[in-house]
Scaffold this motif. Structure first.
Motif, short mmCIF file in Angstrom:
data_model
loop_
_atom_site.label_atom_id
_atom_site.label_comp_id
_atom_site.label_asym_id
_atom_site.label_seq_id
_atom_site.Cartn_x
_atom_site.Cartn_y
_atom_site.Cartn_z
N ASP A 60 1.08 -1.04 -0.02
CA ASP A 60 0.05 0.01 -0.02
C ASP A 60 0.86 1.23 0.10
N ARG A 80 -3.17 3.49 -2.25
CA ARG A 80 -3.22 3.06 -3.48
C ARG A 80 -2.26 2.01 -3.85
N TRP A 86 -3.37 -5.45 -1.36
CA TRP A 86 -3.69 -5.22 -2.56
C TRP A 86 -3.32 -6.53 -3.27
N GLN A 128 -12.38 -2.87 -2.40
CA GLN A 128 -12.12 -1.66 -2.93
C GLN A 128 -11.17 -2.14 -4.24
N LYS A 185 -8.75 -0.23 -7.36
CA LYS A 185 -7.99 0.94 -7.86
C LYS A 185 -7.21 0.69 -9.26
N PHE A 228 -4.25 1.37 -12.21
CA PHE A 228 -2.76 1.83 -12.27
C PHE A 228 -3.09 3.07 -13.46
N ASP A 229 -2.15 4.12 -13.39
CA ASP A 229 -2.00 5.35 -14.08
C ASP A 229 -1.64 4.67 -15.61
#
Length: 166
Positions: free
Chosen positions: A99, A103, A125, A151, A153, A155-156
């Motif tokens: 983490d 994120r 994660w 949850q 998320k 990744f860019d």
């Protein structure tokens, strides 16, 4: 541009920050049932945080991933652990991240052998199930009521992995 990740063997030491490796550990073996059965005792401990305090067993049937494979997201379960044990006698991939301020960080990818499973600690994660080669079944132990315990998320920039050598 995508970053390619190395795939490492799944070991208890390498995976320790993320959870337990579930495998027959001779150090935990006890003979039971009049000496006819080997019990590998307490290999992982499921965890539930808050209500509902109920663990369930499920079977997940995973379709094999195609390679090269893109890892573009991770998920975590803040209120309970989640365990995967292969039932089909096939290896599978495990991707986890530390983490970083809420994120997932850079993923680490492990190759779990057919006799190995994992127990992700709460709030770790990880990538969803990654079966290899053919459709595979997994025994999954996790907290009931997953809608309140998930949850996700993205990744860019995605990460890539090549097909592991089995």
């Amino acid at each position: 541009m995508s970053t390619y990740l190395n795939i490492k063997p799944l070991t208890k030491q390498a995976f320790a920050p993320f959870g337990d490796v579930i495998e027959a550990d001779p150090g935990t073996m006890r003979l039971i049932n009049g000496g006819t059965t080997e019990r590998y005792h307490a290999l992982a401990e499921p965890v539930v945080v808050g209500a509902p305090e109920r663990l369930i067993f499920s079977i997940f049937r995973g379709r094999p991933r195609q390679f090269p494979y893109t890892i573009d997201m991770m998920e975590r379960h803040p209120y309970g652990s989640q365990s995967f044990m292969p039932l089909s006698g096939r290896p599978f991939l495990v991707a986890v991240s530390a983490d970083e301020d809420g994120r997932p960080g850079v993923p680490q990818v492990f190759l779990a052998q057919a006799g190995q499973g994992v127990n992700y600690f709460p709030n770790v994660w990880h990538h969803p199930l990654m079966a290899l080669g053919e459709v595979s079944d997994f025994l999954v132990v996790d907290r009931d009521n997953p809608a309140a315990n998930l949850q996700e998320k993205t990744f860019d920039a995605p990460y890539m992995i090549m097909e592991p050598r089995l």
